[in-house]
Design a protein around this motif. Structure first.
Motif, PDB file in Angstrom:
ATOM      1  N   GLY A 139      55.955  58.122  50.371  1.00 57.60           N
ATOM      2  CA  GLY A 139      56.396  59.387  50.936  1.00 57.60           C
ATOM      3  C   GLY A 139      55.309  60.182  51.627  1.00 57.60           C
ATOM      4  O   GLY A 139      55.555  61.276  52.149  1.00 57.60           O
ATOM      5  N   LYS A 140      54.083  59.639  51.680  1.00 54.10           N
ATOM      6  CA  LYS A 140      52.983  60.343  52.336  1.00 54.10           C
ATOM      7  C   LYS A 140      53.021  60.091  53.848  1.00 54.10           C
ATOM      8  O   LYS A 140      53.402  59.012  54.303  1.00 54.10           O
ATOM      9  CB  LYS A 140      51.643  59.891  51.767  1.00 54.10           C
ATOM     10  CG  LYS A 140      51.409  60.284  50.319  1.00 54.10           C
ATOM     11  CD  LYS A 140      50.033  59.834  49.842  1.00 54.10           C
ATOM     12  CE  LYS A 140      49.788  60.237  48.400  1.00 54.10           C
ATOM     13  NZ  LYS A 140      48.445  59.799  47.916  1.00 54.10           N
ATOM     14  N   THR A 141      52.592  61.096  54.609  1.00 54.87           N
ATOM     15  CA  THR A 141      52.559  60.940  56.068  1.00 54.87           C
ATOM     16  C   THR A 141      51.442  59.985  56.473  1.00 54.87           C
ATOM     17  O   THR A 141      50.443  59.827  55.774  1.00 54.87           O
ATOM     18  CB  THR A 141      52.341  62.303  56.757  1.00 54.87           C
ATOM     19  OG1 THR A 141      51.131  62.891  56.266  1.00 54.87           O
ATOM     20  CG2 THR A 141      53.500  63.233  56.508  1.00 54.87           C
ATOM     21  N   ILE A 142      51.642  59.392  57.632  1.00 59.12           N
ATOM     22  CA  ILE A 142      50.679  58.423  58.147  1.00 59.12           C
ATOM     23  C   ILE A 142      49.468  59.155  58.730  1.00 59.12           C
ATOM     24  O   ILE A 142      49.612  60.078  59.536  1.00 59.12           O
ATOM     25  CB  ILE A 142      51.325  57.534  59.222  1.00 59.12           C
ATOM     26  CG1 ILE A 142      52.508  56.761  58.634  1.00 59.12           C
ATOM     27  CG2 ILE A 142      50.301  56.581  59.835  1.00 59.12           C
ATOM     28  CD1 ILE A 142      52.165  55.815  57.512  1.00 59.12           C
ATOM     29  N   THR A 143      48.291  58.734  58.320  1.00 59.66           N
ATOM     30  CA  THR A 143      47.054  59.338  58.835  1.00 59.66           C
ATOM     31  C   THR A 143      46.246  58.371  59.689  1.00 59.66           C
ATOM     32  O   THR A 143      45.441  58.798  60.513  1.00 59.66           O
ATOM     33  CB  THR A 143      46.153  59.806  57.675  1.00 59.66           C
ATOM     34  OG1 THR A 143      45.819  58.666  56.846  1.00 59.66           O
ATOM     35  CG2 THR A 143      46.859  60.853  56.828  1.00 59.66           C
TER      36      THR A 143
END
Length: 545
Positions: A139-143
């Motif tokens: 669920g973490k955004t792509i960095t």
């Protein structure tokens, strides 16, 4: 004697070569030389006045272009004809940046709707990544993006992304992997978080050895971090024509982007191969890059030979390769963001025109494909410029310079300009023995010592160069610049009557590499090949000398 070397214009050029005066004299005789021998277009200025050219040489070069039907060949490319004759393919990287209302027919079908559909898909995908709609498996955004490819699918996106660094949105970072050396991908992955990393895999077949090996290692890295196989779909997308293999790998079909056989790898950055560029800079910047290239396409397709920048650069390069025996050309970029451009042009030119037979398969009796090399100014001035100025080889040079810097800092840019323009002037005019000795007139050296040292300080000059200027390095001028070199490469190949769009020379090493790989994986000692290959394979198996 071949058909090309038997043409009237070729014979005239060979005869006229020794009649051309030193450039010092040419400039002294005509104070309008720059005005006569410079062309503006597409946000660029080409100054080709510092070349061993006069009106007669130029006239004969244009006649050579006409005798080899250059204009007709340009038209055939834009029309979608199968000018890649050994593979029976059209060559339509130009269609990738054409306006949406253009019609380009390949095998009876208009390819423009699919190109536009792909661009919309790229835009939507990048928007989803940037706004957080696309997230990793936790669920973490792509960095971070890791772009995995080889050849043009690696070099094009990397060099353009590097050149457009001032236009990065800040949403994401990108890392490029091509080398199958495990160290390359290991070092790239060390600082990254598997939960926030997205891999973009580019391979038309989804089986290119280096690219597939790196992609499998990337998947293993993700799975070892605690992700399950279902997570692969959240962290991998592919640019490929083999959707079946991509889905078998774990990539959802909706997350694959197409590759077409009418676009060669070294011409592919304008397609979905350019996805890393879009992820870094945003879709509008990418569209502006395409528009700059499209402007150069229009220029190339419509301008007369005498005012056509790619034609001029192609013919001038051919002039030195075929009539002066020049075997290399140097690309010198006076902008740090363009430091990778020489490597890009190296692949573009050498993979395209490194050929030894004409379209009919006849062996050539003239040179093709000079060695392309170079780097950024002013670093080269303290290294290889010595060879260009005083070496025995004739090495034509292209200098590329933006009039305005993205990073105005003190006197940096004016010093950069002085070095760039000073180098072209020095290459052109050189230094005579008398001038060198006059510089030593106030020294304490003896007359004999002055004579000796002056000889070492002589620079013959008459060393050719082009200078390409732009107001500023922008997505639009970058697009035009790259397209300029694409078409310059085509011009040379068209006049040489070779196929600039296949690369069979790459294939044999691949085939033999697979055979060697199988032997390296065998328990048996290798003895069937030549003594060198046998010994190298056996030493590798042994693991020591």
């Amino acid at each position: 004697m071949s058909h090309l070397t038997d043409t009237k214009s070729w014979q005239a050029l060979a005869k006229h070569r020794d009649n051309i005066k030193h450039m010092r004299e040419l400039f002294a005789e005509d104070n309008q030389r720059f005005e006569k021998m410079s062309v503006k277009g597409c946000g660029l200025l080409l100054d080709y006045s510092k070349n061993r050219l006069d009106e007669t040489a130029l006239s004969n070069l244009f006649q050579l272009a006409n005798e080899t039907k250059l204009t007709e060949k340009i038209q055939a490319m834009f029309a979608g004809n199968a000018i890649n004759t050994t593979e029976n393919r059209a060559v339509l990287h130009t269609a990738l940046r054409a306006s949406s209302d253009t019609e380009v027919i390949v095998n009876g079908q208009n390819v423009m709707p699919e190109i536009q559909q792909t661009l919309k898909k790229m835009e939507q995908f990048v928007n989803d990544v940037h706004n957080g709609t696309w997230v990793g498996y936790t669920g973490k955004t792509i960095t971070d993006i890791v772009s995995i490819g080889i050849g043009g699918s690696f070099l094009g996106p990397k060099i353009v992304s590097q050149a457009l660094r001032p236009y990065w949105t800040g949403h994401i970072n990108c890392h490029f992997v091509a080398n199958v050396d495990g160290t390359s991908i290991v070092e790239k992955l060390k600082p990254l978080d598997p939960e926030t990393t997205l891999f973009v895999m580019s391979s038309k077949s989804f089986s290119t050895q280096e690219t597939l090996t790196n992609t499998l290692s990337a998947r293993n890295w993700l799975l070892k971090s605690g992700a399950d196989k279902a997570a692969v779909a959240k962290h991998f997308v592919a640019i490929t024509s083999n959707v079946a293999k991509a889905t078998e790998f774990g990539i959802e079909e909706k997350n694959t982007f197409p590759m077409w056989n009418w676009v060669g790898g070294r011409y592919s950055l304008w397609s979905a191969i350019g996805l890393p560029i879009v992820l870094l800079t945003g879709f509008e910047t990418f569209k502006t890059l395409l528009n700059g290239a499209a402007e150069m396409d229009e220029h190339f397709a419509t301008q007369p030979l005498e005012q056509n920048m790619p034609v001029l650069m192609g013919l001038i390069s051919l002039w030195y390769s075929n009539f002066y025996g020049s075997e290399s050309q140097v690309i010198l970029t006076y902008d740090h963001y363009l430091r990778g451009l020489p490597a890009y042009i190296q692949q573009l030119d050498m993979e395209s025109n490194g050929k030894s037979v004409d379209l009919a398969g006849n062996s050539l009796d003239y040179n093709t494909g000079p060695v392309i090399w170079g780097g950024e100014g002013t670093n080269g001035q303290h290294a290889y410029h010595q060879l260009i100025h005083q070496g025995t080889a004739l090495i034509p040079a292209d200098f590329i310079f933006p009039l305005t810097s993205h990073n105005p800092l003190g006197n940096h840019h004016i010093q950069l300009a002085s070095n760039c323009f000073g180098q072209t002037q020095a290459l052109m005019q050189g230094r005579t023995f008398e001038e060198a000795k006059a510089e030593l007139s106030n020294s304490n050296l003896s007359e004999e010592q002055k004579n000796i040292i002056a000889k070492h300080k002589v620079m013959p000059g008459n060393r050719p160069s082009n200078t390409i200027l732009m107001d500023k390095l922008t997505p639009k001028t970058l697009g035009a610049l790259i397209a300029l070199y694409e078409h310059r490469t085509f011009v040379q190949g068209a006049v040489w009557d070779i196929n600039s769009f296949d690369q069979w020379g790459v294939e044999l090493g691949k085939v033999l590499g697979v055979d060697v790989l199988n032997r390296l994986g065998s328990d048996k000692s290798c003895s069937e090949l030549d003594s060198s290959s046998n010994s190298l394979i056996n030493l590798f198996k042994k693991g020591s000398l």
